[in-house]
Design an enzyme around this catalytic site. Sequence first.
Site, mmCIF file in Angstrom:
data_model
loop_
_atom_site.group_PDB
_atom_site.id
_atom_site.type_symbol
_atom_site.label_atom_id
_atom_site.label_comp_id
_atom_site.label_asym_id
_atom_site.label_seq_id
_atom_site.Cartn_x
_atom_site.Cartn_y
_atom_site.Cartn_z
ATOM 1 N N CYS B 142 -20.060 79.008 29.147
ATOM 2 C CA CYS B 142 -20.692 80.400 29.395
ATOM 3 C C CYS B 142 -20.733 81.115 28.027
ATOM 4 O O CYS B 142 -19.651 81.783 27.567
ATOM 5 C CB CYS B 142 -20.200 81.109 30.287
ATOM 6 N N CYS B 145 -20.268 84.835 28.113
ATOM 7 C CA CYS B 145 -18.907 85.258 28.571
ATOM 8 C C CYS B 145 -18.104 85.139 27.186
ATOM 9 O O CYS B 145 -17.185 85.953 26.854
ATOM 10 C CB CYS B 145 -18.065 84.250 29.591
ATOM 11 N N ASP B 146 -18.162 83.964 26.380
ATOM 12 C CA ASP B 146 -17.099 83.733 25.573
ATOM 13 C C ASP B 146 -17.600 83.681 24.002
ATOM 14 O O ASP B 146 -16.831 83.515 23.004
ATOM 15 C CB ASP B 146 -16.643 82.157 25.711
#
Lengths: 317, 317
Positions: B142, B145-146
């Site tokens: 993701c 997300c990261d």
Amino acid sequence: MAEEALNAMEGYKVIIIGGGPAGLTAGLYTSRAYLQTILLEAMIPSGQAYMAETIENYPGFPDGISGRELIERFTQQAKKFGLDILQFTKVDKIELAGEKKMVTAGGKKFSASALIIASGAKWNTLGAAGEEEFTGKGISYCATCDGAFFKDQEVAVVGGGDTAVEDALYLSRVARKVFLIHRRDELRAQKILQSKALGDPKIEFIWNTVVRKIKGQGVVKTLVLENVKDSRQRELAVGGVFIAIGQKPNVDFASGLVEMNEQGYIITDQNCATSVAGIFAAGDVRSKGLRQIATAVGDGALAASAAEKYIEVQETR
Amino acid sequence: MAEEALNAMEGYKVIIIGGGPAGLTAGLYTSRAYLQTILLEAMIPSGQAYMAETIENYPGFPDGISGRELIERFTQQAKKFGLDILQFTKVDKIELAGEKKMVTAGGKKFSASALIIASGAKWNTLGAAGEEEFTGKGISYCATCDGAFFKDQEVAVVGGGDTAVEDALYLSRVARKVFLIHRRDELRAQKILQSKALGDPKIEFIWNTVVRKIKGQGVVKTLVLENVKDSRQRELAVGGVFIAIGQKPNVDFASGLVEMNEQGYIITDQNCATSVAGIFAAGDVRSKGLRQIATAVGDGALAASAAEKYIEVQETR
């Protein structure tokens, strides 16, 4: 923010209007995605949640957290990723200049590719004496938010629409007794909700009645009620009162530009896109079924992601 | 939970399937609204977020928080309001019995008025050697997300659809260089995204290539790539790799009952209602544009509120 940055008002990819949970989350997401973003806030970062003494239903804080602390954390987190926040900067107008979005605020003009409106809404107030004094001290405008604080107490709901009746039904599971105070002799709420409330032994209806005054000592103790037919007053002892007479979105600056519903809430699709390409709406200002911090942060993330995709595509053409 | 309670499997108003952020938020809301609720979880409360070492984009935690700690906080908060959580209880089947929703799980049957499906989704994996070992240590599924953790590094994205190309574009703002590794010689992504990525000087395409092995020391250091035309292998040094080859919703137990899209995600309206009255879906299992903890908690609150209104009306008839 440095004075030079202030003058470079065209360097932004995204403008966010409003520093409540939705706007701050959107700003966290766009900034963390390396899209230069400025957030314009009329006061300081706050939103309606700011005044809440204890918030129990924003997931992540098992012991509850004050609205003020939660918003301070949101603000700090968004700033950490580079969000510029300009406070005490009220937005007067938004307009389009080709595909650019222009925002006039605090005597300056800002432009960006994408705009996220997260300006929130304001609860309608009764205008009763004592209302301001006891807000958050027994007066609430949101049963889903604060109902659980009134376990086994006697409480009142003021209003006659869907929200008032839903609030009364919610509260009848929590409280010992619920008085539903309405200025007319019939409800405007959906028939099915009406039947349920009228058949609920814990709900007592007080018709043709308005609240003139809210009295207490530190917290709410009694309501001064007035019958609108004969003007007779009486007092009612309650532990809390839920005022459910609607709210108004903060959208004056957007009139005529984006599509709104009858109450003025901005209509969006499931990804928070409004009727104008590149303008998104998030949080309480959106037309939607539930207004909570949890749903505002969801909206903020969605609007940011949609804005990011819009910018990618727009810059390619 | 006491043994007697386990046998009283009809006393619930709401059943929730899945103990990730969406399910736990739904449980917090329904429990706090005094609707007796049981949450069924196949493992322990977790969700895909549980494995994340640091979550930076769930608002409220300016210093970041581990997935594990965040989920433990969600769990504690929901339990505080009375949510019953039954862990290690995998759901086999859901069905309707009149207006009641019946759930078969862990050899038992549960029934309730409303059902909230929050069973999440699983990222598709490459099946490359080292993939499991380095997940969360340089391998991510993701970018939203990261991505921010890979500032100024060289990273790879694996895949050729919309998500892979969007991830590459996202990462090109963050990282120094992005390799897009795809098993074919053309992308499946929308043309406009393709043009943008193909014109991005920071994105380098590696066509007709698969990842055979992910190597490192503590964290990812190199990918062993294989050309699918001539089977030749080579190594590529990267600081991280984003695997963007889709995910699968966890919905086997719901097949044929609620409407799903082509990929199996459950279709809902804006209030998380599925095609079956009284069944709601929240979080990653829903057909939607963005899958984040922030959007999952929004869904959880919405689904809970919709379930509450459904129960009010249904019990009146």
